[in-house]
Design a protein around this motif. Structure first.
Motif, short mmCIF file in Angstrom:
data_model
loop_
_atom_site.label_atom_id
_atom_site.label_comp_id
_atom_site.label_asym_id
_atom_site.label_seq_id
_atom_site.Cartn_x
_atom_site.Cartn_y
_atom_site.Cartn_z
N SER A 199 -83.81 -3.21 -8.76
CA SER A 199 -84.10 -4.35 -9.61
C SER A 199 -84.47 -3.87 -11.02
CB SER A 199 -85.24 -5.17 -9.02
OG SER A 199 -86.45 -4.42 -9.07
N THR A 200 -84.55 -4.80 -11.95
CA THR A 200 -84.92 -4.44 -13.32
C THR A 200 -86.31 -3.82 -13.36
OG1 THR A 200 -83.57 -6.24 -14.20
CG2 THR A 200 -85.25 -5.31 -15.66
N HIS A 239 -86.17 -0.28 -12.08
CA HIS A 239 -85.61 0.61 -13.11
C HIS A 239 -86.67 0.95 -14.16
CE1 HIS A 239 -81.38 1.36 -12.37
NE2 HIS A 239 -81.22 0.11 -11.96
N LEU A 240 -87.41 -0.04 -14.60
CA LEU A 240 -88.44 0.20 -15.63
C LEU A 240 -89.55 1.09 -15.09
CD1 LEU A 240 -88.73 -3.38 -17.20
CD2 LEU A 240 -87.64 -1.36 -18.19
N ARG A 252 -78.81 -1.71 -5.00
CA ARG A 252 -79.10 -1.65 -6.43
C ARG A 252 -80.58 -1.87 -6.67
NH1 ARG A 252 -75.26 -5.46 -9.89
NH2 ARG A 252 -76.69 -4.61 -11.47
N SER A 290 -77.50 0.90 -14.20
CA SER A 290 -77.96 -0.22 -13.38
C SER A 290 -77.13 -0.36 -12.12
CB SER A 290 -77.90 -1.51 -14.20
OG SER A 290 -76.58 -1.73 -14.69
#
Length: 212
Positions: free
Chosen positions: A188-189, A192-193, A186, A63
């Motif tokens: 985001s969630t 990433h998914l 970075r 992450s």
């Protein structure tokens, strides 16, 4: 160790080393190892070919990722002088920690035309029955007729085995864009998914191709 590498040589590898602090996103480097690596490159008169479209070639996919340029191509002095238009670019890294790298080098040597046969276990049992030439016609006519039937059946077989023509390219584009985006901030969630879903889809496709 000699002072130079003779003839034409290209050394491509994951050296697991960075040359300076700019080659990772945290700005950290092992000064001793980097100095030894740079000294070896200079002593051998090797040319570090730059990667034109990416800053880094490796990610740990966390992450808060660690990004680094660990993969590079080193050319001998003779090689760099012989192939002046050499360039290096990257492909998306769908399922690997490392970015695939493409090295382009101009040459006048002609390339051979290669024919690659689909190595699927169920291909021959389906196609061979189509090879049933009739003895009532001439040899040439029988050959042409059988080849036409096999061609049609081969196309139908390939369509059944292939994934959607846009699925895989779209997955690779999404992964590539997210990997490039990750170099600046970075993810985001959700991002990433999304990348993981695309990677899983590509991994499944590789397994399917291996099975067939």
């Amino acid at each position: 160790m000699t002072d130079h590498v003779p003839d034409c040589w290209a050394i491509a590898s994951d050296f697991n080393l960075t040359r300076d602090s700019s080659e990772n996103n945290h700005g950290n480097t092992n000064v001793s190892l980097s100095s030894a690596f740079n000294s070896t490159i200079e002593r051998l008169n090797l040319f570090d070919l730059p990667l034109v479209d990416r800053l880094f070639t490796w990610s740990n996919h966390r992450s808060t990722p660690t990004l680094a340029r660990l993969d590079c191509v080193l050319l001998s002095l003779h090689m760099s002088h012989t192939f002046l238009d050499s360039s290096m670019s990257s492909f998306p890294k769908p399922t690997s920690y490392h970015t695939p790298i493409l090295l382009r080098m101009s040459t006048s040597i002609p390339k051979a035309n290669l024919f690659r046969f689909e190595t699927a276990w169920d291909y021959l049992p389906i196609i061979l029955p189509a090879w049933a030439p009739s003895s009532e016609r001439g040899v040439a006519a029988m050959m042409v007729s059988s080849l036409k039937v096999i061609r049609c059946m081969s196309k139908a077989w390939a369509r059944r085995k292939q994934a959607s023509p846009t699925l895989l390219p779209n997955c690779k584009i999404v992964i590539y864009l997210l990997n490039v985006l990750e170099e600046g901030r970075r993810l985001s969630t959700g991002e990433h998914l999304l990348r993981r879903d695309c990677q899983d889809r590509l991994t499944l496709t590789v397994r399917e191709r291996t099975a067939y």
